[in-house]
Design an enzyme around this catalytic site. Structure first.
Site, short mmCIF file in Angstrom:
data_model
loop_
_atom_site.label_atom_id
_atom_site.label_comp_id
_atom_site.label_asym_id
_atom_site.label_seq_id
_atom_site.Cartn_x
_atom_site.Cartn_y
_atom_site.Cartn_z
N SER A 41 0.81 -1.23 0.00
CA SER A 41 0.00 0.00 0.00
C SER A 41 0.84 1.28 0.00
O SER A 41 1.73 1.44 0.84
CB SER A 41 -0.88 -0.04 1.26
N GLY A 42 0.52 2.19 -0.92
CA GLY A 42 1.19 3.48 -0.94
C GLY A 42 0.94 4.25 0.35
O GLY A 42 1.83 4.90 0.90
N ASP A 53 0.99 10.68 1.86
CA ASP A 53 0.73 9.77 0.74
C ASP A 53 0.37 10.66 -0.45
O ASP A 53 -0.81 10.85 -0.78
CB ASP A 53 -0.43 8.84 1.13
N HIS A 184 -12.75 2.61 -7.05
CA HIS A 184 -12.55 3.14 -5.69
C HIS A 184 -13.67 4.12 -5.33
O HIS A 184 -14.21 4.80 -6.21
CB HIS A 184 -11.20 3.84 -5.60
C1 SPV Z 1 -3.39 2.72 -0.52
O1 SPV Z 1 -3.46 1.80 0.29
O2 SPV Z 1 -2.40 3.44 -0.65
C2 SPV Z 1 -4.53 3.01 -1.39
C3 SPV Z 1 -5.85 2.67 -0.90
O3 SPV Z 1 -4.33 3.58 -2.41
S1 SPV Z 1 -6.50 4.02 -0.07
O4 SPV Z 1 -5.52 4.60 0.80
O5 SPV Z 1 -7.64 3.48 0.67
O6 SPV Z 1 -6.91 4.96 -1.08
MG MG Z 2 -2.40 4.33 -2.62
#
Ligand code: SPV
Ligand code: MG
Length: 536
Positions: A41-42, A53, A184
């Site tokens: 996951s980013g 992020d 999403h």
């Molecule tokens: C991540 O896990 O970095 C995602 C999913 O892109 S979210 O953070 O829920 O958008």
């Molecule tokens: Mg992400």
């Protein structure tokens, strides 16, 4: 381990549940918890670096984390690759690197670079459809194998552009060769996701990420959802737990902390420490070649003064200020570079609980001697083989020096026993061929000290040294010991010292390494008290 690749899992039609992780440890926890895959996951990787992020970290940072995860687990890793770290050129480079790193799939999203996490209000600009289609085609061109998958993430619902736009984009991305659509939503309700799924009508595999909304897993497959991503719950759980423990330590120190944290052993297990130790025993060779240590600890006969203490355990498991006698000797062996250690248990064997050693059993401990216990622990012969009694404590330096001695069978003998009042204790004494004149002082030379006699029957004035209970045998010496044990009838019931006498009688050369101290015995209650005082 799942025997199917991610592609095969999707084709089989199972719901694939994957969970977010940010490093090898979290990926391992996801795998151990029984999920089918890991989401690199980013959000989690950025959070673990304490940066937003928002494409602040570079592709190399994300790739490092994803490849660490892929190397740690055997379930597939799907890497969140944001917008592909630039334009189609960057996407091609990215696909080559991620595929080579062993990840199963990448997912890129149709926002403009630099993206911001989908749950942050404000700027959520979408890229032009044509631009993103170009990236997907580039990605498909760059990949080497069909099992490597490329998922396209549609952010139209996040950006507020509505269902029609989301569907238009999703169709274009599948036409461009994407292996599935990640749709999403940041809504609290699942309605817009359900509407999308129904309109999509199972044209391709769908991925969803229920962070704010909920859909029962039992309904997902009929909606055409193949992969559900619980993207960020792991790191959010870790943050809560760390904050609570840190608050506790701030207030109370480490008092009553143990039920809030895992034991060190659990962290060692997750590191793979025990696996490493297991491998080390097989492969790690010192400059002296392979070394094994064998500790016969099956016996039950002790001095009367010790009896009350060893009702429920063998002498080796007596506690000397928080650590058993055996554990202390194991540590001394480890310091001397010896990892391959076997302990032979017999009397109260269930109480012999030790870290990092093999435990063998002498089930006939009541009717056999130490020699038989020794043989129960021999599962391999090393270049050097140490045999150490379980009722002594030994310094690592004595072991280090012993390992440098030459000879096929070398016993350790202590010359200082003459000074000690043993109260009629039966000592295992050694007589050597050419003893030095009695003196309190001694120096460690390379004298051979050929053993003439050994055993409990030798009068004190005749003995040169006391047998310490430590012997070193070369590969040849150990082989000889084993061969003689097989052919010599009474061997099963003999003490180790008496068996050595048998070898001497058969003209085999046995040497002695003379010491003065560096070890102590736990034969009497007095000895035990002394040891406890020493290690306090
Ligand atoms: C991540 O896990 O970095 C995602 C999913 O892109 S979210 O953070 O829920 O958008
Ligand atoms: Mg992400």
């Amino acid at each position: 381990m799942n025997k199917y690749s991610l592609k095969e899992q999707i084709e089989r039609g199972d719901l694939v549940r994957i969970v977010g992780a940010h490093n090898g440890l979290t990926a391992r926890l996801v795998e151990e918890a029984g999920f089918e895959g890991v989401w690199a996951s980013g959000f989690e990787i950025s959070t673990s670096h304490a940066v937003p992020d928002a494409n602040i970290l570079t592709m190399s940072d994300f790739l490092d984390a994803a490849s660490e995860m892929a190397h740690t687990v055997s379930i597939p890793v799907i890497a969140d690759c944001d917008t592909g770290f630039g334009n189609s050129n960057n996407v091609m480079h990215m696909v080559r690197r991620y595929e080579a790193a062993g990840v199963a799939a990448v997912c890129i999203e149709d926002k403009k670079f630099p993206k911001v996490n989908s749950f942050i209000a404000g700027r959520q600009d979408l890229a032009a459809i044509g631009e993103f289609v170009g990236k997907l085609m580039a990605a498909n061109n760059a990949k080497k194998t069909e099992k490597f998958l490329i998922f396209a993430r549609v952010e139209a619902l996040i950006a507020g552009w509505g269902l029609e736009e989301a569907l238009k984009r999703a169709h274009a991305y599948i036409d461009a060769g994407a292996d599935g659509i990640f749709i999403h939503s940041k809504s609290q309700e699942p309605d817009e996701i359900i509407d999308f799924c129904k309109s999509w009508n199972k044209r391709s595999p769908l991925l969803i990420c229920p962070t704010t909304y909920h859909i029962p897993e039992s309904e997902m497959r009929s909606l055409g959802i193949h992969i559900v991503i619980y993207a960020n719950q792991s790191i959010r759980a870790a943050i809560r737990s760390m904050q609570s423990v840190l608050r506790h330590i701030r207030r109370h120190g480490n008092l009553r902390l143990e039920d809030k944290i895992v034991p060190m052993e659990e962290a060692f297990r997750l590191q793979g420490m025990y696996m490493m130790k297991h491998d080390e025993r097989k492969y790690l060779k010192t400059e002296m070649g392979s070394i094994r240590a064998l500790i016969p600890a099956a016996g039950y006969k002790v001095d009367d003064s010790l009896k009350p203490l060893v009702e429920d355990r063998p002498v080796g498991m007596l506690d000397i200020n928080g650590k058993s006698v055996l554990q202390r000797n194991i540590e001394a062996l480890n310091i001397a570079g010896i990892q391959d250690i076997s302990v032979v248990a017999g009397y109260q064997a269930d109480r012999v609980i030790l870290e990092g050693v093999k435990i063998a059993r002498n089930r006939e401990f009541e009717t056999t001697g130490i020699m038989h216990s020794v043989m129960q622990g021999v599962d391999a012969v090393a270049d050097k083989n140490l045999i150490i009694y379980s009722d002594i404590l030994v310094d690592s330096y004595l072991l280090e020096k012993l390992l440098k001695k030459e000879g096929d069978i070398v016993l350790v003998g202590d010359r200082s026993y003459h000074k000690i009042n043993y109260r009629n204790k039966e000592l295992e004494l050694i007589v050597i061929d050419n003893p030095l004149p009695d003196s309190r002082r001694s120096i460690d030379t390379n004298r051979k000290n050929i053993v003439k006699k050994i055993g409990k029957k030798i009068p004190e004035e005749e003995g040169s040294c006391e047998f310490v209970g430590i012997a070193m045998l070369s590969r040849k010496g150990m082989q000889l010991l084993m061969d003689e044990y097989r052919i010599f009838g009474p061997a099963r019931t003999l003490s180790f010292a008496d068996f050595i006498q048998h070898l001497v009688d058969k003209n085999h050369e046995v040497r002695m390494y003379e010491v003065a101290g560096g070890w102590m015995e736990i034969h009497t209650f007095e000895d035990y008290k002394n040891a406890c005082a020493l290690f306090s």
